[in-house]
Motif scaffolding. Structure first.
Motif, short mmCIF file in Angstrom:
data_model
loop_
_atom_site.label_atom_id
_atom_site.label_comp_id
_atom_site.label_asym_id
_atom_site.label_seq_id
_atom_site.Cartn_x
_atom_site.Cartn_y
_atom_site.Cartn_z
N SER A 1 -27.91 -122.94 -8.08
CA SER A 1 -26.60 -123.37 -8.52
C SER A 1 -26.11 -124.35 -7.46
O SER A 1 -26.32 -124.12 -6.28
N THR A 2 -25.49 -125.45 -7.87
CA THR A 2 -24.94 -126.32 -6.83
C THR A 2 -23.47 -126.60 -7.09
O THR A 2 -23.02 -126.68 -8.23
N TYR A 3 -22.75 -126.72 -5.99
CA TYR A 3 -21.35 -127.12 -6.04
C TYR A 3 -21.25 -128.44 -5.28
O TYR A 3 -21.79 -128.57 -4.18
N PHE B 1 -22.90 -126.50 -16.59
CA PHE B 1 -22.70 -127.73 -15.82
C PHE B 1 -21.25 -128.15 -16.00
O PHE B 1 -20.87 -128.66 -17.05
N GLY B 2 -20.46 -127.95 -14.97
CA GLY B 2 -19.02 -128.14 -15.13
C GLY B 2 -18.42 -129.18 -14.20
O GLY B 2 -18.99 -129.54 -13.16
N ILE B 3 -17.24 -129.65 -14.58
CA ILE B 3 -16.51 -130.61 -13.75
C ILE B 3 -15.01 -130.34 -13.88
O ILE B 3 -14.54 -129.93 -14.95
N GLU B 4 -14.30 -130.52 -12.78
CA GLU B 4 -12.85 -130.45 -12.81
C GLU B 4 -12.33 -131.87 -13.05
O GLU B 4 -12.72 -132.79 -12.34
N LEU B 5 -11.49 -132.04 -14.04
CA LEU B 5 -10.96 -133.38 -14.33
C LEU B 5 -9.44 -133.39 -14.22
O LEU B 5 -8.77 -132.45 -14.63
N ASP B 6 -8.93 -134.46 -13.65
CA ASP B 6 -7.48 -134.65 -13.55
C ASP B 6 -7.08 -135.70 -14.59
O ASP B 6 -7.36 -136.89 -14.42
N PRO B 7 -6.41 -135.29 -15.67
CA PRO B 7 -6.11 -136.19 -16.79
C PRO B 7 -5.15 -137.31 -16.41
O PRO B 7 -5.01 -138.28 -17.16
N ARG B 8 -4.52 -137.21 -15.25
CA ARG B 8 -3.63 -138.30 -14.84
C ARG B 8 -4.44 -139.51 -14.39
O ARG B 8 -3.94 -140.62 -14.35
N PHE B 9 -5.68 -139.27 -14.03
CA PHE B 9 -6.48 -140.37 -13.46
C PHE B 9 -7.80 -140.60 -14.18
O PHE B 9 -8.71 -141.23 -13.66
N GLY C 1 -16.24 -130.12 -7.98
CA GLY C 1 -14.87 -129.71 -7.70
C GLY C 1 -14.25 -130.59 -6.65
O GLY C 1 -14.88 -131.49 -6.09
N GLY C 2 -12.99 -130.30 -6.34
CA GLY C 2 -12.34 -131.17 -5.37
C GLY C 2 -11.14 -130.52 -4.72
O GLY C 2 -11.03 -129.30 -4.71
#
Lengths: 466, 253
Positions: free
Chosen positions: A62-64, A153-161, A120-121
């Motif tokens: 698993s990778t982050y 396989f996931g990603i965090e997304l910021d809809p403002r950008f 992630g971030g």
């Protein structure tokens, strides 16, 4: 793993929950990162990797990947991140990130499948779409991606950008899970935390992700934010439910301004009082349950058809740094500034600042800053706490079959610490089984804490349990 | 740091160090245990045998008990842990000759040349008994049971080597390997249906002449068909008869 007696809806007892609202770790790892040590080195990490390759059937991987940059500071944030508008910083960072990936990946045997990937971030979509697609592609060259539909396989997304198109493109590149921070749609709250984000922007990203084939979308909420009111938050919950996310995470805001600088922007007089906090949590639990969401554990909810809810029923749920997961224990490789790895018996954490992270890689070293090798006792307790956090049930005979201990004797002090919680009806405890009741569902952290060997003398460093 | 709980409640662990024995009885896992237990060596003989035994170790993972080319001076009996013996060819490739469990002897293959023909490396924490060879040989001339035991073990080593059949399939080799280890542990009084693979998978692969990924693939297949369960390094046999069936072509009758 234990089958949960179907899906027990959490029972909300205000008096009880108020009484147990003490500081407790979230147990995304055990021991928690606070117990990592400075004497853990790159050589220790290499030993761990080697040991992990040596198992007869090595674990899946698993990778982050941590992208530390944000364009704007959210005042509640406690993450390791850097606020900047300078997009060139992404390239500087990626150069080092690629170097790290290359050096670490080469040490893992190639037949080990990568079944989990998480960006992630910070804000992963600080990277433009070209950079992001290239990063995914490069990871695919260095690791053997699982082709199984169950891969996460996931990603965090910021809809403002970013927009729906960004979400669609990453989905087409293989991302099948998206997590979006909402926190609260109430304009007054959004202003107080410096995060203005409309329902429409959020819906656009969700739509793009679905179009690209994403299986599961998560929305994050936070209760306990400044200016939050029960009415406003109920409206947010209605709007969130209408967006039909597959999962919802509702975190309690932990105000620790002495630890997290951004939080000093928050006026503590704007924070809801303890009673209001409870009402916010209560409306969250009752509205989400009424809308058909299943309580997975701690702060996570999911629709019954989602993989997480299925894993809870099947007893295959796992706890990890992102919360919960459906995959059996993997070796976790963290890439990027401040990222944490858990490989074989070791935890390893990268430098928490950019200069430290860059300097190590520029000098041909890995940016290992801290870590910990787990003792036998750590491994036992980590297994036990994992069981409790993932379904709230521990089957004692099968635990004894996995570990060379007599449960009642070995954990006699922990069981004594658990007794008041048994008396309060949060949990039942026999010689065969420990089982959380409906009353205890929202207090898993408190139950798990009884089995934490490090807890004495570490008060107040964790966020509140509720 | 709240560790006081961990001082109690531990069950006996797998592969413990043997008891130390006394002048009447050898360690329970001793290589020469059968000499005195089975054949009633008189007390004087036993005491003499005891006198030439030295306990050595602990050796840590990767430590050498002896190296290829060292002058032969003693045979060793493993008391605890697992030892691998291997040779390295001119290109630097390792060839693993065998894995040696508690109660088994290493160094016998040096008698002829008087130089150890291989490395003996600890795969985990290892303790051994050292039998000075000239002294043992002298004693063997006086105590026939010791001589007999030495011959028996020498001929068994030769027999084991001829068992590595080149034309067998990966499934057969692995099944036979696991059954063989289980039988050896069982002979020393350990559980028959569970074992700990203390050697890395690359060593298993090397020994069986397979690729590392093949070892895992076959084990996963065994697991999926209910023959065994692998958890970390621990293997428990769920269907030993089924495993014997897989290996029947290369198992001795």
């Amino acid at each position: 793993m234990e089958n949960r007696a179907a899906l027990v809806a959490p029972q909300f007892d205000r008096e009880l929950i108020a009484r147990y609202d003490v500081n407790a770790p979230r147990y995304t790892s055990y021991p928690t990162a606070l117990h990592f040590r400075d004497d853990f080195s790159e050589a220790d990490l290499f030993d761990c990797i080697r040991a992990s390759n040596d198992d007869p059937i090595p674990r899946d991987l698993s990778t982050y990947i941590h992208v530390p940059f944000c364009l704007s500071p959210c005042f509640y944030c406690g993450c390791a991140r850097i606020i900047t508008h300078d997009k060139r910083k992404a390239d500087t960072y990626l150069t080092r990130l690629y170097r790290e990936i290359e050096q670490v990946a080469a040490r893992f045997d190639r037949d080990r499948r990568l079944v989990q990937l998480h960006f992630g971030g910070g804000t992963p979509n600080f990277l433009n779409i070209t950079q992001m697609l290239e990063l995914i592609e490069s990871l695919g060259r260095h690791f053997s991606f699982s082709r199984d539909a169950g891969r996460e396989f996931g990603i965090e997304l910021d809809p403002r950008f970013c927009d729906g198109d960004y979400a669609r493109q990453v989905a087409e590149a293989g991302i099948n899970r998206v997590s979006i921070g909402v926190q609260d749609f109430d304009p007054a709250v959004q202003q107080a935390v410096n995060r203005i984000q409309s329902v429409e922007e959020t819906a656009d990203v969700m739509q793009g992700a679905r179009k690209g084939g994403v299986r599961s979308i998560n929305l994050d909420l936070i209760y306990g934010l400044p200016k939050q009111t029960p009415e406003g938050f109920a409206r947010t919950l209605e709007q969130v439910i209408a967006l039909k996310p597959d999962r919802i995470a509702a975190y309690g805001y932990a105000h620790l301004p002495e630890r997290f600088k951004a939080q000093r922007q928050i006026d503590k007089y704007d924070l809801p009082d303890a009673t209001t906090r409870l009402t916010l949590l209560q409306s969250c639990v009752s509205m989400l349950t009424a809308a058909g969401y299943v309580h997975i554990g701690v702060d996570h909810f999911a629709l019954p058809g989602d993989d997480l809810a299925q894993a809870l029923v099947n007893g295959t749920l796992q706890r990890n740094f992102q919360g919960y997961s459906t995959h059996a224990a993997c070796d976790l490789i963290g890439f990027g500034m401040s990222a944490i790895s858990r490989i074989a018996r070791g935890f390893s954490q990268n430098a928490k600042d950019l200069p430290g992270y860059y300097m190590a890689l520029d000098n041909g070293r890995l940016p290992v800053a801290r870590g910990r090798l787990l003792s036998e006792d750590d491994l036992l307790r980590s297994d036990l706490i994992q069981q409790l956090m993932c379904g709230g049930v521990l089957d004692i005979p099968s635990f004894e079959a996995r570990h060379p201990v007599e449960f009642a004797h070995y954990f006699r002090q922990s069981l004594a610490r658990l007794q008041p919680l048994v008396d309060d009806g949060l949990v039942t405890c026999s010689s065969q089984r420990i089982e959380t009741t409906a009353r205890g569902q929202l207090l898993l952290r408190n139950i798990a804490q009884c089995f934490d060997a490090y807890i004495e003398g570490s008060d107040n460093r964790y966020s509140r349990a509720v | 740091m709240g560790y006081s709980e961990s001082t109690g409640g531990r069950k006996a662990v797998f592969n413990p160090i043997a008891d130390d024995g006394n002048e009447y009885k050898f360690c329970s896992t001793c290589a020469f245990g059968s000499v005195c237990v089975g054949h009633g060596v008189d007390k004087i003989g036993l005491t003499e045998l005891h006198c030439l035994v030295e306990h050595a170790g602990p050796f840590r993972t990767g430590d050498a008990i002896f190296r290829h080319g060292d002058r032969f001076s003693a045979v060793y009996a493993v008391r605890a842990g697992t030892v691998k013996t291997s040779q390295v060819d001119r290109e630097g490739r390792e060839l693993i000759l065998g894995f040696h469990l508690p109660g088994e002897l290493i160094g016998l293959n040096a008698i002829h040349t008087e130089i150890y023909p291989c490395d003996a490396i600890a795969l985990e924490t290892v303790e051994v008994c050292r039998f000075s060879f000239p002294a043992l040989a002298t004693l063997a001339t006086r105590i026939p049971q010791i001589q007999k035991e030495l011959f028996r073990r020498l001929s068994k080593d030769i027999g084991d080597a001829s068992q590595r059949i080149q034309e067998s399939t990966a499934d057969e080799r692995l099944a036979a390997f696991i059954l063989n280890l289980c039988a050896r542990y069982e002979a020393r009084g350990f559980a028959a249906n569970a074992l700990r693979l203390s050697m890395p998978r690359s060593d298993i692969a090397n020994y069986l002449g397979l690729a590392a990924e093949t070892v895992s693939r076959v084990l996963r297949r065994f697991q999926d068909s209910g023959l065994l369960v692998v958890e970390g390094r621990e293997v428990s046999l769920k269907n030993p008869a089924g495993l014997r069936e897989v290996a029947r072509n290369i198992l001795p009758d």
